[in-house]
Design an enzyme around this catalytic site. Structure first.
Site, PDB file in Angstrom:
ATOM      1  N   ARG A  21       4.577   2.378 -10.073  1.00 51.69           N
ATOM      2  CA  ARG A  21       3.352   2.924  -9.587  1.00 51.69           C
ATOM      3  C   ARG A  21       2.557   3.539 -10.617  1.00 51.69           C
ATOM      4  NH1 ARG A  21       2.853   6.185  -3.974  1.00 51.69           N
ATOM      5  NH2 ARG A  21       2.940   4.257  -3.347  1.00 51.69           N
ATOM      6  N   HIS A  77      -2.079  -2.640  -3.532  1.00 50.75           N
ATOM      7  CA  HIS A  77      -0.884  -1.903  -3.033  1.00 50.75           C
ATOM      8  C   HIS A  77      -0.309  -3.137  -2.074  1.00 50.75           C
ATOM      9  CE1 HIS A  77       2.189   0.692  -1.878  1.00 50.75           C
ATOM     10  NE2 HIS A  77       1.552   1.442  -1.183  1.00 50.75           N
ATOM     11  N   GLN A 112       2.712  -2.555   0.642  1.00 49.96           N
ATOM     12  CA  GLN A 112       2.314  -1.933   1.688  1.00 49.96           C
ATOM     13  C   GLN A 112       1.746  -3.056   2.645  1.00 49.96           C
ATOM     14  OE1 GLN A 112       2.006   1.169   2.485  1.00 49.96           O
ATOM     15  NE2 GLN A 112       1.857   0.430   4.602  1.00 49.96           N
ATOM     16  N   ASP A 130      -7.116   4.434   5.780  1.00 52.59           N
ATOM     17  CA  ASP A 130      -6.544   5.026   4.904  1.00 52.59           C
ATOM     18  C   ASP A 130      -7.210   6.232   4.277  1.00 52.59           C
ATOM     19  OD1 ASP A 130      -4.461   5.549   2.878  1.00 52.59           O
ATOM     20  OD2 ASP A 130      -5.375   4.040   1.409  1.00 52.59           O
ATOM     21  N   CYS A 165      -1.558   3.379   6.132  1.00 53.18           N
ATOM     22  CA  CYS A 165      -0.209   3.248   5.147  1.00 53.18           C
ATOM     23  C   CYS A 165       0.503   4.559   4.998  1.00 53.18           C
ATOM     24  CB  CYS A 165      -0.852   2.627   4.006  1.00 53.18           C
ATOM     25  SG  CYS A 165      -1.968   3.724   3.055  1.00 53.18           S
ATOM     26  N   ARG A 224       8.310  -0.957   5.425  1.00 56.29           N
ATOM     27  CA  ARG A 224       8.399  -1.091   4.022  1.00 56.29           C
ATOM     28  C   ARG A 224       9.674  -1.336   3.427  1.00 56.29           C
ATOM     29  NH1 ARG A 224       4.395   1.816   1.115  1.00 56.29           N
ATOM     30  NH2 ARG A 224       5.414   0.787  -0.590  1.00 56.29           N
TER      31      ARG A 224
HETATM   32  N1  NVA Z   1      -5.132   4.655  -1.199  1.00 54.85           N
HETATM   33  C1  NVA Z   1      -3.865   5.724  -1.381  1.00 54.85           C
HETATM   34  C2  NVA Z   1      -2.665   4.993  -0.733  1.00 54.85           C
HETATM   35  C3  NVA Z   1      -1.414   5.955  -0.755  1.00 54.85           C
HETATM   36  C4  NVA Z   1      -0.216   5.441  -0.433  1.00 54.85           C
HETATM   37  C5  NVA Z   1      -3.457   6.087  -2.532  1.00 54.85           C
HETATM   38  O1  NVA Z   1      -3.752   5.476  -3.587  1.00 54.85           O
HETATM   39  O2  NVA Z   1      -3.481   7.305  -2.771  1.00 54.85           O
HETATM   40  N1   CP Z   2       2.383   4.300   1.991  1.00 54.20           N
HETATM   41  C1   CP Z   2       2.918   4.693   0.786  1.00 54.20           C
HETATM   42  O1   CP Z   2       2.786   3.960  -0.420  1.00 54.20           O
HETATM   43  O2   CP Z   2       3.329   5.854   0.810  1.00 54.20           O
HETATM   44  P1   CP Z   2       3.767   6.573  -0.412  1.00 54.20           P
HETATM   45  O3   CP Z   2       2.746   7.090  -1.346  1.00 54.20           O
HETATM   46  O4   CP Z   2       4.575   7.817  -0.024  1.00 54.20           O
HETATM   47  O5   CP Z   2       4.743   5.970  -1.321  1.00 54.20           O
END
Ligand code: NVA
Ligand code: CP
Length: 303
Positions: A105, A132, A135, A223, A262, A290
């Protein structure tokens, strides 16, 4: 040397492969004991690098890997030499000598690409600022378990044209559904991502009007207004306020439309409590999925 089976972005995988992964995930959820070998990943280790926080991705990958008989190592760049300037390329080469797959990540899509280019083991995208895909595998699975095949159905997105929106765009092309995105022009998804999806037949409509996007939709998605790495300035909240998914907006979708997010969610910002905690919301199934979707991805990468 043949390229390892990376899972980097939906657009980089054949739609038939993605379809098979969803079917495997649905089968694993229906019967976790359905595998011929109860521990197909015994002796295999997944390293997970988190440059940003995570609840779902971290826990679902760890539980998924262990339930398939494998092991995990969770790494934070602060505890690694990356934090002191070791390159991602060298990190990729070294980790590949110890572990069987790497999930990352990270902020930059280029970091993911460099890791994948130099790793000799599969690399999985656990979220970048650009996409993502794990997801979206869970989201497509969730739609299908509640409403049947997603092909030719209408999905509406209302909010920031962020990383998750970009993966919805790639999913629309891969799974052949209609995607309508309502985003403020300053926060629209990159045109190149929409154009690439359209070139392979993706049906994508971009509008500024949430009501237009949601009208008659089978599913409404949103989101957070401030993704990890974004500046939480007031202007984001101001321009995104008209895109909040509330009961009034949901009522413009089909009467049996589902709501997805998500997570993590911010009640009173991108979604009202009435919607996310209401009868049309499937967000807890979505979070659970997930786990099942990523087990299918792990099996495919490490097969
Ligand atoms: N768009 C959000 C998704 C988190 C799972 C982010 O990148 O923070
Ligand atoms: N939706 C998602 O990826 O959640 P986290 O940031 O908790 O991993």
């Amino acid at each position: 040397m043949t390229r390892p089976r990376h899972f980097l972005d939906l657009a980089e995988n054949e739609p038939a492969v993605l379809r098979r992964l969803i079917d495997t995930a649905l089968a694993l959820k229906a019967d976790p004991a359905s595998l011929d070998d109860p521990a197909p990943l015994a002796g295999r280790t997944l390293a997970m690098i988190f440059e940003k926080p995570s609840t779902r991705t971290r826990v679902s990958f760890e539980v998924g890997m262990r339930s398939l008989g494998g092991d995990v190592i969770v790494l934070s760049p602060n505890d690694m030499q990356i934090g002191r300037g070791e390159t991602i390329e060298d990190t990729a080469r070294v980790l590949s000598r110890y572990v069987d797959a790497i999930m990352i990540r990270t902020f930059e899509a280029d970091t993911l690409a460099a890791l994948a280019e130099h790793a000799t083991v599969p690399v999985i995208n656990g979220l970048t600022g650009r996409s993502h895909p794990c997801q979206l595998m869970a989201d497509v699975m969730t739609f299908e378990e509640h409403r049947g095949p997603i092909e030719d159905r209408v999905i509406a997105w209302s909010g920031d044209g962020n990383n998750v929106a970009c993966s919805w765009i790639e999913a629309a092309a891969a799974f052949n559904f209609e995607l309508r995105l309502a985003c403020p022009p300053v926060l629209a998804p990159p045109a190149a991502i929409i154009e690439r999806a359209e070139r392979i037949g993706g049906r994508i409509a971009l509008t500024e009007d949430p009501c237009e996007a949601v009208r008659g939709a089978d599913c409404v998605v949103t989101d957070t207004w401030v993704s990890m790495g974004d500046d939480a300035e007031d202007h984001r909240h101001n321009v995104l306020a008209p895109y909040q998914v509330d009961e009034r907006l949901m009522s413009r979708a089909k009467p049996d439309a589902i709501f997805m997010h998500c997570l993590p969610a911010h009640r009173g910002e991108e979604v009202t409590a009435g919607v996310i905690d209401g009868p049309q919301s499937v967000v807890w199934d979505e979070a659970e999925n997930r786990l099942h979707a990523q087990k299918a991805i792990l099996l495919w990468c490490l097969e």
